[in-house]
Design a protein around this motif. Structure first.
Motif, mmCIF file in Angstrom:
data_model
loop_
_atom_site.group_PDB
_atom_site.id
_atom_site.type_symbol
_atom_site.label_atom_id
_atom_site.label_comp_id
_atom_site.label_asym_id
_atom_site.label_seq_id
_atom_site.Cartn_x
_atom_site.Cartn_y
_atom_site.Cartn_z
ATOM 1 N N ARG A 1 19.108 -33.304 -23.185
ATOM 2 C CA ARG A 1 17.803 -32.911 -23.538
ATOM 3 C C ARG A 1 17.823 -32.992 -24.970
ATOM 4 N NH1 ARG A 1 16.096 -26.993 -21.659
ATOM 5 N NH2 ARG A 1 17.306 -27.969 -20.001
ATOM 6 N N THR A 2 16.729 -33.993 -25.498
ATOM 7 C CA THR A 2 16.644 -34.169 -26.718
ATOM 8 C C THR A 2 16.232 -32.760 -27.655
ATOM 9 O OG1 THR A 2 14.463 -35.108 -26.467
ATOM 10 C CG2 THR A 2 16.100 -36.550 -26.243
ATOM 11 N N GLN A 3 16.481 -32.868 -29.002
ATOM 12 C CA GLN A 3 15.715 -31.889 -29.657
ATOM 13 C C GLN A 3 14.473 -31.937 -29.941
ATOM 14 O OE1 GLN A 3 17.644 -28.970 -30.394
ATOM 15 N NE2 GLN A 3 19.537 -29.896 -29.261
ATOM 16 N N ALA A 4 13.892 -33.360 -30.063
ATOM 17 C CA ALA A 4 12.617 -33.463 -30.395
ATOM 18 C C ALA A 4 11.857 -32.952 -29.312
ATOM 19 C CB ALA A 4 12.284 -35.085 -30.640
ATOM 20 N N ARG A 5 10.671 -32.207 -29.619
ATOM 21 C CA ARG A 5 9.803 -31.778 -28.725
ATOM 22 C C ARG A 5 8.323 -32.019 -28.919
ATOM 23 N NH1 ARG A 5 11.253 -28.111 -25.246
ATOM 24 N NH2 ARG A 5 13.578 -27.304 -25.351
ATOM 25 N N LEU A 6 7.608 -32.330 -28.001
ATOM 26 C CA LEU A 6 6.240 -32.523 -27.875
ATOM 27 C C LEU A 6 5.423 -31.621 -26.907
ATOM 28 C CD1 LEU A 6 4.037 -34.682 -29.133
ATOM 29 C CD2 LEU A 6 4.307 -36.001 -27.279
ATOM 30 N N PHE A 7 4.595 -30.745 -27.473
ATOM 31 C CA PHE A 7 3.770 -29.740 -26.631
ATOM 32 C C PHE A 7 4.741 -28.542 -26.091
ATOM 33 C CE2 PHE A 7 1.123 -33.637 -26.156
ATOM 34 C CZ PHE A 7 0.045 -33.282 -27.270
ATOM 35 N N GLY A 8 5.681 -28.382 -26.895
ATOM 36 C CA GLY A 8 6.782 -27.553 -26.249
ATOM 37 C C GLY A 8 7.888 -28.140 -25.182
ATOM 38 N N TRP A 9 7.591 -29.466 -24.777
ATOM 39 C CA TRP A 9 8.688 -30.096 -23.734
ATOM 40 C C TRP A 9 9.310 -31.021 -24.419
ATOM 41 C CZ3 TRP A 9 6.733 -31.467 -18.388
ATOM 42 C CH2 TRP A 9 6.247 -30.359 -17.689
ATOM 43 N N PRO B 1 19.877 -26.741 -7.849
ATOM 44 C CA PRO B 1 19.779 -28.067 -8.327
ATOM 45 C C PRO B 1 19.201 -27.917 -9.587
ATOM 46 C CG PRO B 1 18.796 -27.975 -6.082
ATOM 47 C CD PRO B 1 18.978 -26.589 -6.329
ATOM 48 N N ARG B 2 19.496 -29.019 -10.458
ATOM 49 C CA ARG B 2 18.967 -28.979 -11.698
ATOM 50 C C ARG B 2 17.444 -29.677 -12.020
ATOM 51 N NH1 ARG B 2 23.038 -28.777 -15.673
ATOM 52 N NH2 ARG B 2 25.411 -28.881 -14.910
ATOM 53 N N LEU B 3 16.639 -29.158 -12.611
ATOM 54 C CA LEU B 3 15.357 -29.635 -12.520
ATOM 55 C C LEU B 3 15.148 -30.372 -14.043
ATOM 56 C CD1 LEU B 3 12.404 -30.093 -11.408
ATOM 57 C CD2 LEU B 3 11.987 -27.818 -12.648
ATOM 58 N N ALA B 4 14.487 -31.686 -14.055
ATOM 59 C CA ALA B 4 14.201 -32.285 -15.362
ATOM 60 C C ALA B 4 12.736 -32.057 -15.815
ATOM 61 C CB ALA B 4 14.704 -33.672 -15.253
ATOM 62 N N ARG B 5 12.488 -31.364 -16.910
ATOM 63 C CA ARG B 5 11.113 -31.275 -17.238
ATOM 64 C C ARG B 5 11.182 -31.872 -18.714
ATOM 65 N NH1 ARG B 5 10.795 -25.234 -15.194
ATOM 66 N NH2 ARG B 5 12.678 -25.334 -16.303
ATOM 67 N N GLY B 6 10.457 -32.861 -19.044
ATOM 68 C CA GLY B 6 9.995 -33.456 -20.125
ATOM 69 C C GLY B 6 8.884 -34.399 -20.251
ATOM 70 N N ILE B 7 8.743 -34.829 -21.309
ATOM 71 C CA ILE B 7 7.690 -35.893 -21.545
ATOM 72 C C ILE B 7 8.078 -37.093 -20.757
ATOM 73 C CG2 ILE B 7 6.350 -37.544 -23.125
ATOM 74 C CD1 ILE B 7 5.796 -34.671 -23.549
ATOM 75 N N ILE B 8 9.501 -37.566 -20.767
ATOM 76 C CA ILE B 8 10.122 -38.386 -19.961
ATOM 77 C C ILE B 8 11.259 -37.652 -18.980
ATOM 78 C CG2 ILE B 8 11.567 -40.678 -19.801
ATOM 79 C CD1 ILE B 8 10.216 -41.571 -22.616
ATOM 80 N N ALA B 9 11.024 -37.567 -17.903
ATOM 81 C CA ALA B 9 12.061 -36.808 -17.021
ATOM 82 C C ALA B 9 12.725 -37.446 -16.125
ATOM 83 C CB ALA B 9 11.416 -35.507 -16.525
ATOM 84 N N VAL B 10 13.980 -37.646 -16.044
ATOM 85 C CA VAL B 10 14.752 -38.419 -15.053
ATOM 86 C C VAL B 10 15.815 -37.465 -14.401
ATOM 87 C CG1 VAL B 10 16.368 -40.291 -14.898
ATOM 88 C CG2 VAL B 10 14.623 -40.324 -16.488
ATOM 89 N N GLY B 11 15.736 -37.243 -13.031
ATOM 90 C CA GLY B 11 16.824 -36.674 -12.401
ATOM 91 C C GLY B 11 16.439 -36.619 -10.823
ATOM 92 N N ASN B 12 17.104 -35.738 -10.039
ATOM 93 C CA ASN B 12 16.811 -35.603 -8.648
ATOM 94 C C ASN B 12 15.505 -34.945 -8.610
ATOM 95 O OD1 ASN B 12 19.660 -36.529 -8.496
ATOM 96 N ND2 ASN B 12 20.350 -34.612 -7.892
#
Length: 164
Positions: free
Chosen positions: A50-58, A74-85
């Motif tokens: 997870r990057t330290q940079a955030r945009l709108f809290g993500w 299972p892990r959940l990827a949440r972000g502006i750009i999210a990659v994962g299962n």
């Protein structure tokens, strides 16, 4: 060559393994006696970035694969750009993903390219799009292209009033 290089490693950290040679940050390497098996067997439990940079809290980029070794979920990827299962983001890439632009096996979003795609514009084996759908089974309100295109017209045509 290090002395004793052919011998098995000691069950303690070596000084050269403690820090990354490129950035100098501590490395998460644990030995066989570790109580954190996710770091000892990353291919089994996956990983998370997870990057330290955030945009709108993500976070700007969030990559998460596998299972959390502490919870077993299972892990959940949440972000502006999210990659994962499992991924949720403005740009989401994963097995099951939701967001703006989605590339996945099963996807829900605005622009979706997936095996089973549901969205405003959907492309996939089974595609359900509001305005546009392309796929083996394509269902849309306005435009559908594919092996079995189904266009659902929500607009009714008033029958013309016969003149007498």
């Amino acid at each position: 060559m290090r002395a004793g290089a052919g011998l098995p490693r000691e069950p303690e950290l070596d000084a050269i393994d403690m820090y990354c040679p490129h950035c100098g940050k501590p490395l998460p390497i644990y030995t066989a006696g570790s109580n954190r098996p996710g770091l000892l067997f990353p291919w089994l439990f996956g990983f998370e970035y997870r990057t330290q940079a955030r945009l709108f809290g993500w976070p700007l980029v969030h990559v998460a694969f596998g299972y959390n070794p502490h919870t077993g979920l299972p892990r959940l990827a949440r972000g502006i750009i999210a990659v994962g299962n499992f991924a949720i983001g403005l740009v989401a890439i994963g097995g099951i993903a939701a967001g703006g632009l989605v590339l996945s096996g099963i996807g829900l979003g605005i622009g979706v390219l997936a095996g089973i795609a549901v969205g405003w514009t959907a492309i996939g084996g089974i595609a359900l799009g509001i305005t546009f759908a392309i796929g083996g089974l394509a269902i849309s309100i306005k435009h559908a292209i594919g092996g079995l295109p189904l266009i659902l017209y929500l607009y009714t045509v008033k029958p013309s009033i016969a003149r007498t």
